[in-house]
Scaffold this active site. Structure first.
Site, PDB file in Angstrom:
ATOM      1  N   ALA A 257     -68.840 -27.048  26.021  1.00 28.77           N
ATOM      2  CA  ALA A 257     -67.600 -27.656  26.496  1.00 28.77           C
ATOM      3  C   ALA A 257     -66.644 -26.512  26.851  1.00 28.77           C
ATOM      4  O   ALA A 257     -66.786 -25.397  26.344  1.00 28.77           O
ATOM      5  CB  ALA A 257     -67.011 -28.532  25.405  1.00 28.77           C
TER       6      ALA A 257
ATOM      7  N   GLY B 289     -72.015 -27.931  23.812  1.00 29.00           N
ATOM      8  CA  GLY B 289     -72.152 -29.102  24.681  1.00 29.00           C
ATOM      9  C   GLY B 289     -73.254 -28.931  25.717  1.00 29.00           C
ATOM     10  O   GLY B 289     -73.799 -29.924  26.208  1.00 29.00           O
TER      11      GLY B 289
ATOM     12  N   GLU C 216     -76.270 -29.963  23.955  1.00 26.77           N
ATOM     13  CA  GLU C 216     -76.167 -31.422  23.772  1.00 26.77           C
ATOM     14  C   GLU C 216     -76.425 -32.161  25.089  1.00 26.77           C
ATOM     15  O   GLU C 216     -77.047 -33.225  25.096  1.00 26.77           O
ATOM     16  CB  GLU C 216     -74.786 -31.771  23.212  1.00 26.77           C
ATOM     17  CG  GLU C 216     -74.636 -31.292  21.773  1.00 26.77           C
ATOM     18  CD  GLU C 216     -73.203 -31.371  21.261  1.00 26.77           C
ATOM     19  OE1 GLU C 216     -72.295 -30.861  21.953  1.00 26.77           O
ATOM     20  OE2 GLU C 216     -72.987 -31.953  20.193  1.00 26.77           O
TER      21      GLU C 216
ATOM     22  N   GLU D 226     -70.672 -24.078  17.725  1.00 26.19           N
ATOM     23  CA  GLU D 226     -69.323 -24.608  17.477  1.00 26.19           C
ATOM     24  C   GLU D 226     -68.724 -24.084  16.183  1.00 26.19           C
ATOM     25  O   GLU D 226     -67.517 -23.905  16.071  1.00 26.19           O
ATOM     26  CB  GLU D 226     -69.345 -26.145  17.451  1.00 26.19           C
ATOM     27  CG  GLU D 226     -69.587 -26.807  18.799  1.00 26.19           C
ATOM     28  CD  GLU D 226     -71.050 -27.033  19.136  1.00 26.19           C
ATOM     29  OE1 GLU D 226     -71.929 -26.429  18.472  1.00 26.19           O
ATOM     30  OE2 GLU D 226     -71.333 -27.818  20.052  1.00 26.19           O
TER      31      GLU D 226
HETATM   32  N1  CO8 Z   1     -65.700 -22.452  27.737  1.00 29.13           N
HETATM   33  C1  CO8 Z   1     -64.885 -21.814  28.606  1.00 29.13           C
HETATM   34  N2  CO8 Z   1     -65.205 -20.636  29.185  1.00 29.13           N
HETATM   35  C2  CO8 Z   1     -66.377 -20.063  28.857  1.00 29.13           C
HETATM   36  C3  CO8 Z   1     -67.268 -20.657  27.952  1.00 29.13           C
HETATM   37  C4  CO8 Z   1     -66.903 -21.932  27.387  1.00 29.13           C
HETATM   38  N3  CO8 Z   1     -67.708 -22.617  26.549  1.00 29.13           N
HETATM   39  N4  CO8 Z   1     -68.354 -19.876  27.820  1.00 29.13           N
HETATM   40  C5  CO8 Z   1     -68.129 -18.811  28.608  1.00 29.13           C
HETATM   41  N5  CO8 Z   1     -66.949 -18.919  29.239  1.00 29.13           N
HETATM   42  C6  CO8 Z   1     -66.320 -17.992  30.191  1.00 29.13           C
HETATM   43  C7  CO8 Z   1     -65.806 -16.755  29.480  1.00 29.13           C
HETATM   44  O1  CO8 Z   1     -64.538 -16.995  28.903  1.00 29.13           O
HETATM   45  C8  CO8 Z   1     -65.768 -15.755  30.614  1.00 29.13           C
HETATM   46  O2  CO8 Z   1     -64.630 -16.035  31.415  1.00 29.13           O
HETATM   47  P1  CO8 Z   1     -63.670 -14.814  31.893  1.00 29.13           P
HETATM   48  O3  CO8 Z   1     -64.534 -13.997  32.817  1.00 29.13           O
HETATM   49  O4  CO8 Z   1     -62.558 -15.514  32.581  1.00 29.13           O
HETATM   50  O5  CO8 Z   1     -63.299 -14.053  30.669  1.00 29.13           O
HETATM   51  C9  CO8 Z   1     -66.993 -16.133  31.446  1.00 29.13           C
HETATM   52  O6  CO8 Z   1     -67.312 -17.469  31.078  1.00 29.13           O
HETATM   53  C10 CO8 Z   1     -68.190 -15.263  31.152  1.00 29.13           C
HETATM   54  O7  CO8 Z   1     -68.414 -15.300  29.747  1.00 29.13           O
HETATM   55  P2  CO8 Z   1     -68.619 -13.980  28.865  1.00 29.13           P
HETATM   56  O8  CO8 Z   1     -67.894 -12.822  29.461  1.00 29.13           O
HETATM   57  O9  CO8 Z   1     -68.313 -14.321  27.455  1.00 29.13           O
HETATM   58  O10 CO8 Z   1     -70.199 -13.746  29.076  1.00 29.13           O
HETATM   59  P3  CO8 Z   1     -71.189 -13.010  28.080  1.00 29.13           P
HETATM   60  O11 CO8 Z   1     -72.471 -12.886  28.837  1.00 29.13           O
HETATM   61  O12 CO8 Z   1     -70.587 -11.779  27.506  1.00 29.13           O
HETATM   62  O13 CO8 Z   1     -71.398 -14.038  26.854  1.00 29.13           O
HETATM   63  C11 CO8 Z   1     -71.817 -16.221  25.895  1.00 29.13           C
HETATM   64  C12 CO8 Z   1     -72.040 -15.247  27.088  1.00 29.13           C
HETATM   65  C13 CO8 Z   1     -72.542 -15.676  24.663  1.00 29.13           C
HETATM   66  C14 CO8 Z   1     -72.416 -17.540  26.295  1.00 29.13           C
HETATM   67  C15 CO8 Z   1     -70.313 -16.352  25.590  1.00 29.13           C
HETATM   68  O14 CO8 Z   1     -69.623 -16.626  26.805  1.00 29.13           O
HETATM   69  C16 CO8 Z   1     -69.972 -17.428  24.616  1.00 29.13           C
HETATM   70  O15 CO8 Z   1     -70.138 -17.253  23.416  1.00 29.13           O
HETATM   71  N6  CO8 Z   1     -69.463 -18.588  25.118  1.00 29.13           N
HETATM   72  C17 CO8 Z   1     -69.024 -19.685  24.263  1.00 29.13           C
HETATM   73  C18 CO8 Z   1     -70.204 -20.459  23.713  1.00 29.13           C
HETATM   74  C19 CO8 Z   1     -69.711 -21.574  22.819  1.00 29.13           C
HETATM   75  O16 CO8 Z   1     -69.079 -21.352  21.799  1.00 29.13           O
HETATM   76  N7  CO8 Z   1     -70.036 -22.818  23.179  1.00 29.13           N
HETATM   77  C20 CO8 Z   1     -69.646 -23.981  22.420  1.00 29.13           C
HETATM   78  C21 CO8 Z   1     -68.360 -24.526  22.920  1.00 29.13           C
HETATM   79  S1  CO8 Z   1     -67.748 -25.872  21.922  1.00 29.13           S
HETATM   80  C22 CO8 Z   1     -68.646 -27.196  22.441  1.00 29.13           C
HETATM   81  O17 CO8 Z   1     -69.461 -27.113  23.297  1.00 29.13           O
HETATM   82  C23 CO8 Z   1     -68.372 -28.513  21.732  1.00 29.13           C
HETATM   83  C24 CO8 Z   1     -68.983 -29.661  22.499  1.00 29.13           C
HETATM   84  C25 CO8 Z   1     -68.335 -30.920  21.991  1.00 29.13           C
HETATM   85  C26 CO8 Z   1     -68.546 -32.081  22.948  1.00 29.13           C
HETATM   86  C27 CO8 Z   1     -67.640 -33.231  22.540  1.00 29.13           C
HETATM   87  C28 CO8 Z   1     -67.881 -34.466  23.374  1.00 29.13           C
HETATM   88  C29 CO8 Z   1     -67.034 -35.659  22.911  1.00 29.13           C
END
Ligand code: CO8
Length: 296
Positions: free
Chosen positions: A104, A147, A150, A170
């Protein structure tokens, strides 16, 4: 990151998709639904030699396909349109080589509150995916996190590229999975594995996911889409009506108790005997001829 068109063009160039011709979204009147122009966060095409596979590519590469609300609204619409189109037998959801979806959109939900989530029914659009009657296949390359994992689990079958990374991280950002990660994951991989995944937030790779039963098959990255289209086409050789009933019946195994699931299965099985396609399928088998299903 490569678009669907780029990926499929590359595959066509290598002659590997010679049976899976890509159809321009606007090339036929019947496909006017699928003009990508109306979408900002996804791309939509009809593919396959019989033009019966709906392909949806998540398209926010700079944000690793983070699942913001506008993306989910578009995804829900595209899934609903394909579900309603009798030319489409199965739907594929994919991302790009770096990310299926990294979860998400954390930036979008950062300032949400319990009260705002509850009042607005935060991300209720996700239900459109689980309500789809047609088979949906997730083709996962790269990250499928939170997400994103999921979303893949909302699909009926998951195929993965060998560099795919799955996880429910998460816990790292102070929340828990909210779209099935605590419910679907245990029933797919078992309690101990699911607990480990959810409580640590650790990622796991495509081969581990296959070993756990989360993923059906793993392919080289560049073969994933081609193989997923083949799978969708193979499903598309069967009666759409019976495919729909079979999908409903398998889902009962995950959505109800074993006893009522078996009852549902039995009555659906009996029900297929009221269809022309069941009659045709069995007659064709006995007569050793190919079946000619009519969706009746
Ligand atoms: N949300 C928003 N932006 C994101 C997300 C995300 N989940 N993941 C990556 N990005 C963005 C980064 O902020 C970055 O943006 P910017 O260039 O503007 O800084 C860009 O994407 C590239 O990301 P990274 O520089 O971090 O790339 P890396 O290769 O270094 O790392 C990762 C990749 C490991 C995937 C890292 O980006 C990361 O950890 N992302 C977050 C993963 C995460 O925590 N996901 C879970 C989110 S919570 C969720 O999904 C709950 C779902 C609930 C659903 C509810 C329904 C009712």
């Amino acid at each position: 990151m490569a678009s669907v068109a780029t990926v499929t063009r590359a595959l066509l160039g290598k002659n590997v998709l010679n049976k899976c011709k890509v159809v321009s979204a606007t090339s036929q009147a019947s496909m006017k639904f699928y003009s990508t122009a109306s979408y900002e966060n996804i791309k939509v095409e009809v593919v396959g030699s019989k033009k019966n596979v709906g392909l949806i590519q998540l398209n926010r590469p700079k944000a690793l396909n983070a699942l913001c609300k506008p993306l989910f609204v578009e995804l829900g619409k595209a899934v609903n349109d394909f579900d309603a189109d009798s030319n489409i037998a199965a739907i594929i959801i994919t991302g790009n080589e770096k990310a299926f979806a990294a979860g998400a959109d954390i930036k979008e939900m950062q300032n949400n509150t319990y009260s705002s989530n509850t009042k607005q029914g935060f991300l209720r659009e996700w239900e459109d995916i689980s309500n789809c009657g047609k088979p949906i296949i997730a083709a996962v390359n790269g990250f499928a996190l939170g997400g994103g994992c999921e979303l893949a689990m909302l699909c009926d079958i998951i195929y993965a590229g060998e560099k795919a990374k799955f996880g429910q991280p998460e816990i790292n950002i102070g929340t828990i999975p909210g779209a099935g990660g605590t419910q679907r994951l245990p029933s797919y991989v078992g309690k101990s594995k699911a607990m480990e995944i959810v409580l640590t937030g650790n990622f796991f790779d495509a081969h581990e996911a296959e070993k756990m039963g989360l993923v059906s098959k793993v392919f080289p990255v560049e073969k994933l889409l081609e193989e997923t289209i083949k799978l969708a086409e193979s499903i598309g050789t069967h009666s759409p009506l019976i495919v729909k009933l079979a999908k409903q019946a398998v889902n009962q195994a995950y959505e109800t108790t074993l006893k009522s699931g078996l009852q549902f299965e039995k009555s659906t099985f009996y029900g297929t005997f009221a269809t022309e396609d069941r009659k045709e399928g069995m007659t064709a088998f006995v007569e050793k001829s190919p079946p000619n299903f009519k969706n009746e």
